[in-house]
Design a protein around this motif. Structure first.
Motif, PDB file in Angstrom:
ATOM      1  N   LEU A 107       0.509  -1.150   0.013  1.00  0.00           N
ATOM      2  CA  LEU A 107      -0.137   0.047  -0.248  1.00  0.00           C
ATOM      3  C   LEU A 107       0.795   1.559   0.194  1.00  0.00           C
ATOM      4  CD1 LEU A 107      -2.883  -0.765   2.457  1.00  0.00           C
ATOM      5  CD2 LEU A 107      -3.309  -1.042   0.099  1.00  0.00           C
ATOM      6  N   GLN A 108       2.079   1.307  -1.113  1.00  0.00           N
ATOM      7  CA  GLN A 108       3.220   2.535  -0.713  1.00  0.00           C
ATOM      8  C   GLN A 108       2.594   3.310  -2.114  1.00  0.00           C
ATOM      9  OE1 GLN A 108       4.731   3.521   0.904  1.00  0.00           O
ATOM     10  NE2 GLN A 108       4.564   2.588   2.478  1.00  0.00           N
ATOM     11  N   ASP A 109       1.597   3.122  -2.402  1.00  0.00           N
ATOM     12  CA  ASP A 109       1.372   3.625  -4.213  1.00  0.00           C
ATOM     13  C   ASP A 109       0.880   5.437  -3.703  1.00  0.00           C
ATOM     14  OD1 ASP A 109       0.672   1.341  -5.075  1.00  0.00           O
ATOM     15  OD2 ASP A 109      -1.532   1.591  -5.168  1.00  0.00           O
ATOM     16  N   THR A 110       0.788   5.278  -2.925  1.00  0.00           N
ATOM     17  CA  THR A 110       0.940   7.617  -2.475  1.00  0.00           C
ATOM     18  C   THR A 110       2.163   7.698  -2.746  1.00  0.00           C
ATOM     19  OG1 THR A 110      -1.081   7.354  -1.521  1.00  0.00           O
ATOM     20  CG2 THR A 110       0.574   9.370  -0.984  1.00  0.00           C
ATOM     21  N   ALA A 111       2.801   7.256  -1.731  1.00  0.00           N
ATOM     22  CA  ALA A 111       4.779   7.438  -1.078  1.00  0.00           C
ATOM     23  C   ALA A 111       5.523   7.055  -2.801  1.00  0.00           C
ATOM     24  CB  ALA A 111       4.796   6.925  -0.752  1.00  0.00           C
ATOM     25  N   ASN A 112       4.475   6.135  -3.415  1.00  0.00           N
ATOM     26  CA  ASN A 112       5.595   6.098  -5.060  1.00  0.00           C
ATOM     27  C   ASN A 112       5.312   7.182  -5.888  1.00  0.00           C
ATOM     28  OD1 ASN A 112       6.664   3.137  -3.854  1.00  0.00           O
ATOM     29  ND2 ASN A 112       5.011   2.047  -5.077  1.00  0.00           N
ATOM     30  N   MET A 113       3.951   7.194  -6.252  1.00  0.00           N
ATOM     31  CA  MET A 113       3.490   8.509  -7.468  1.00  0.00           C
ATOM     32  C   MET A 113       3.976   9.803  -6.456  1.00  0.00           C
ATOM     33  SD  MET A 113       1.493   6.998  -9.296  1.00  0.00           S
ATOM     34  CE  MET A 113       1.582   8.913 -10.158  1.00  0.00           C
ATOM     35  N   LYS A 114       4.832   9.979  -5.269  1.00  0.00           N
ATOM     36  CA  LYS A 114       5.102  11.171  -5.383  1.00  0.00           C
ATOM     37  C   LYS A 114       6.554  11.358  -5.418  1.00  0.00           C
ATOM     38  CE  LYS A 114       2.801  12.590  -1.052  1.00  0.00           C
ATOM     39  NZ  LYS A 114       2.894  12.771   0.535  1.00  0.00           N
ATOM     40  N   ALA A 115       7.308  10.132  -5.680  1.00  0.00           N
ATOM     41  CA  ALA A 115       9.158   9.796  -5.408  1.00  0.00           C
ATOM     42  C   ALA A 115       8.406  10.060  -7.506  1.00  0.00           C
ATOM     43  CB  ALA A 115       9.691   7.993  -5.407  1.00  0.00           C
ATOM     44  N   ILE A 116       7.397   9.762  -8.154  1.00  0.00           N
ATOM     45  CA  ILE A 116       7.631   9.573  -9.582  1.00  0.00           C
ATOM     46  C   ILE A 116       7.563  11.278  -9.798  1.00  0.00           C
ATOM     47  CG2 ILE A 116       6.162   9.371 -11.397  1.00  0.00           C
ATOM     48  CD1 ILE A 116       5.974   6.342 -10.383  1.00  0.00           C
ATOM     49  N   LEU A 117       6.835  12.067  -8.790  1.00  0.00           N
ATOM     50  CA  LEU A 117       6.771  13.045  -9.439  1.00  0.00           C
ATOM     51  C   LEU A 117       7.865  14.567  -9.411  1.00  0.00           C
ATOM     52  CD1 LEU A 117       2.772  13.837  -8.004  1.00  0.00           C
ATOM     53  CD2 LEU A 117       3.560  14.092 -10.595  1.00  0.00           C
ATOM     54  N   SER A 118       8.518  13.812  -8.241  1.00  0.00           N
ATOM     55  CA  SER A 118       9.817  14.104  -7.979  1.00  0.00           C
ATOM     56  C   SER A 118      10.611  14.046  -8.533  1.00  0.00           C
ATOM     57  CB  SER A 118      10.019  13.640  -6.521  1.00  0.00           C
ATOM     58  OG  SER A 118       9.252  14.768  -5.333  1.00  0.00           O
ATOM     59  N   HIS A 119      11.277  13.005  -9.057  1.00  0.00           N
ATOM     60  CA  HIS A 119      12.106  11.708 -11.111  1.00  0.00           C
ATOM     61  C   HIS A 119      11.265  13.439 -12.125  1.00  0.00           C
ATOM     62  CE1 HIS A 119      14.962   9.432 -12.389  1.00  0.00           C
ATOM     63  NE2 HIS A 119      14.207   9.894 -12.819  1.00  0.00           N
ATOM     64  N   LEU A 120      10.301  13.413 -11.962  1.00  0.00           N
ATOM     65  CA  LEU A 120       9.952  14.453 -13.148  1.00  0.00           C
ATOM     66  C   LEU A 120      10.098  15.228 -13.089  1.00  0.00           C
ATOM     67  CD1 LEU A 120       6.331  12.604 -13.760  1.00  0.00           C
ATOM     68  CD2 LEU A 120       8.482  12.128 -15.043  1.00  0.00           C
ATOM     69  N   ILE A 121      10.643  16.136 -12.126  1.00  0.00           N
ATOM     70  CA  ILE A 121      11.486  17.686 -12.065  1.00  0.00           C
ATOM     71  C   ILE A 121      12.394  17.350 -13.190  1.00  0.00           C
ATOM     72  CG2 ILE A 121      11.834  19.450 -10.800  1.00  0.00           C
ATOM     73  CD1 ILE A 121      10.794  18.400  -8.020  1.00  0.00           C
TER      74      ILE A 121
END
Length: 594
Positions: A107-121
């Protein structure tokens, strides 16, 4: 200089993203399957799997060196965090961004999506968003709806034209979408997305791969025998997948890039809409109290005798502010109607103040008591509770009315020095001039506070408007059904009171609160005719302006910042004594000495 294209790869856990990326690397490197099996396979991401031969012998197959970013455990997302891989072709470069799987059992989907968005910067544009799917999902299941909507609700509407659906393991469906297509089409139509509506859009947005040829390379690399018939079958799979890879890359090079700042700002706006609700209500209330206070000072100043002593006493003005303080340890408070006060702010929002503190500090968070949650049976072990009946020693109410709080919100006075009055006194101005200076400065402060009050409310409405106009989905409405599904599974295994069940209940509660805040904010702007069309840059500018407000900017920023987990504390031995004494002895169990 070669043009670069950036591709984000998304998909549910177990769909085969790692194998797909490794396969594409080899499709690009080798012109034919025969050349590939005669050389070392190219490995971008380490992989491991078990292979069972026709004789029943099982061997572990490994590729690449171990990578701390890759977890190799069954049922969990293999990729821990997003990572980019470069594929260089003759005329251009493809940046593949691998990401953790959606629908992770942790159930780490929220944390994973935050990491993805940070990477997209790191990237200005995304040219394609490849959503990987299995071709054999034949029902519109809770899991399937959750995974697809979880991926889509993080994306800006402008990114729809960059979405590509890539089906893996399609040899069994004759290199087609299989039974997944009807349910995918049904789900997209419910979201008014016409990606697969026409024959042309269908061909441009769907691609079919089977990466068993890469499995063959892995077997060869691990000295596992592959028959001639299997090589021939794998060769066909290789040719079809190479053809689809070239078709996908050709399609990507035709697309205009999606500005990553739009998707990042969209998710930031959603985060602000959810987080700002509580501080907005408290700050609105405090501003109203401050305005009333200053009005009374103004009336008093108008009646003052023109005496220097009285003016000197009013050199300092008092205003009210909200102070947020992390407690050293959680405290147990009562939520019964007799133990709380309620106040209503200018927006008509009711805020609850928990005035009854029954235990401070309370060390029960050691066993996982959820903060801000009532009816937690673990609070029965709090020192404030009577063991037999579960009622509080201090307020006499049941433990079900109690909860842990980790922050203290206080309304505090701030003193503002009337600099003009100070200078005027030093310059021996007349008492009448000093009185006029007081009234003028109070009027200026009133105007400033009113403007900040309007700015906070306007910012919340603007963020909600931006979310409504630009999000494919304001929030994932399939999440609640997915959580209920997981809770039913836990119950069927006899885990009604397990720690995992408590985690799921807390997730459900937080989700419902998040939906409530977003829906309330969207309702405010539903009939707005004068709202500006906000850009991604404007969203970030509005947020920055909030933090720069003269009087309340710092307060708002403190509410929006993520404070991280509370500090770990050593639990007193007496707490263990109490819990241990309540546990009945078990035959053959050794005595625990504390």
């Amino acid at each position: 200089m070669k043009k670069e294209y950036t591709v984000l790869i998304l998909g549910e856990t177990g769909v085969g993203k790692t194998t797909w990326i490794n396969s594409i690397r080899n499709y690009v490197e080798y012109e034919t399957f025969q050349e590939a099996i005669s050389k070392e396979p190219k490995i971008l991401i380490p992989a491991r799997f078990n292979h069972t031969s026709r004789t029943g012998v099982t061997r572990e197959v490994r590729l690449g060196e171990p990578d701390p970013n890759e977890r190799q455990e069954t049922g969990k997302s293999g990729t821990k965090g997003p990572r980019s891989y470069i594929l260089e072709r003759k005329d251009y470069i493809i940046n593949l961004i691998d990401s953790p799987g959606i629908g992770d059992t942790e159930l780490q989907d929220t944390a994973n999506m935050k990491a993805i968005l940070s990477h997209l910067i790191e990237y200005e544009e995304l040219h394609a968003i490849c959503i990987l799917l299995k071709p054999d999902d034949c029902r519109l299941t809770t899991w399937f709806k959750y995974c697809i909507k979880e991926l889509l609700h993080h994306l800006h509407k402008d990114a729809i034209r960059n979405i590509k659906f890539c089906f893996t393991r399609t040899r069994a469906t004759n290199y087609g979408p299989g039974s997944t297509l009807p349910i995918l089409t049904q789900l997209l139509e419910s979201l008014d997305m016409d990606l697969l509506k026409t024959t042309d859009s269908f061909q441009r947005n769907t691609f079919y791969f089977d990466n068993e040829a890469f499995i063959c390379l892995a077997l060869k690399n691990n000295d596992i025998e592959v028959t001639k018939w299997e090589e021939k079958s794998f060769g066909i799979s290789w040719d079809r997948s190479v053809e689809e890879t070239n078709r996908l890359f050709e399609e990507i090079t035709k697309l205009s890039g999606h500005s990553t700042s739009r998707t990042i700002s969209l998710n930031r706006a959603r985060d602000v809409v959810v987080k700002i609700s509580k501080p907005l209500a408290l700050i609105t209330k405090t501003m109203g109290m401050t305005l009333d206070h200053l009005h009374s000072l103004k009336e008093k100043a108008q009646k003052l005798d023109l005496e220097k002593e009285n003016l000197t006493a009013d050199l300092y003005l008092k205003v009210l502010d909200v102070k947020k303080t992390r407690l050293k340890g959680p405290r147990t408070t009562c939520t019964h109607e007799r133990c709380v006060d309620t106040v209503t702010d200018e927006r008509g929002e009711t805020q609850i103040i928990h005035k009854q503190v029954c235990c401070e500090p309370c060390y029960l968070d050691f066993i996982g008591v959820s903060p801000e949650t009532t009816n937690d049976i673990r609070l029965r072990f709090c020192w404030a509770m009577k063991l037999l009946c579960g009622n509080c020693n201090k307020c006499s109410h049941s433990y079900t009315y109690h909860m842990h709080t980790t922050y203290d919100y206080q309304i505090v006075e701030k003193t503002i020095l009337n600099e003009k009055n100070k200078v005027s006194l030093q310059q021996n101005k007349s008492l009448l001039e000093l009185n006029n200076d007081i009234l003028k400065q109070q009027d200026e402060l009133l105007k400033e506070l009113k403007l900040e009050h309007e700015a906070v409310i306007s910012a919340s409405a603007n963020f909600a408007y931006f979310l409504k106009k630009n999000a494919i989905l304001p929030y994932n409405d399939a999440f609640e059904e997915y959580i209920k599904f997981l809770m039913d599974q836990e119950r069927s295994g006899g885990g009604e009171n397990s720690i995992q069940m408590q985690r799921l209940k807390l997730l459900k509660q937080n989700y419902e609160q998040k939906c409530h805040e977003i829906e309330r904010a969207l309702e405010i702007v539903q009939h707005s005719k004068n709202a500006d069309l906000l850009t991604a840059e404007k969203v970030l500018e509005i947020e920055a302006n909030l933090y720069n407000l003269k009087h309340y900017g710092g307060t708002i920023k403190s509410f929006m910042e993520d404070d991280g987990p509370p500090p770990q504390r050593r639990v007193p031995v007496r707490f263990f004594d109490r819990i241990w004494n309540m546990v009945p002895p078990v035959q053959g169990f050794k005595t625990l000495k504390l």
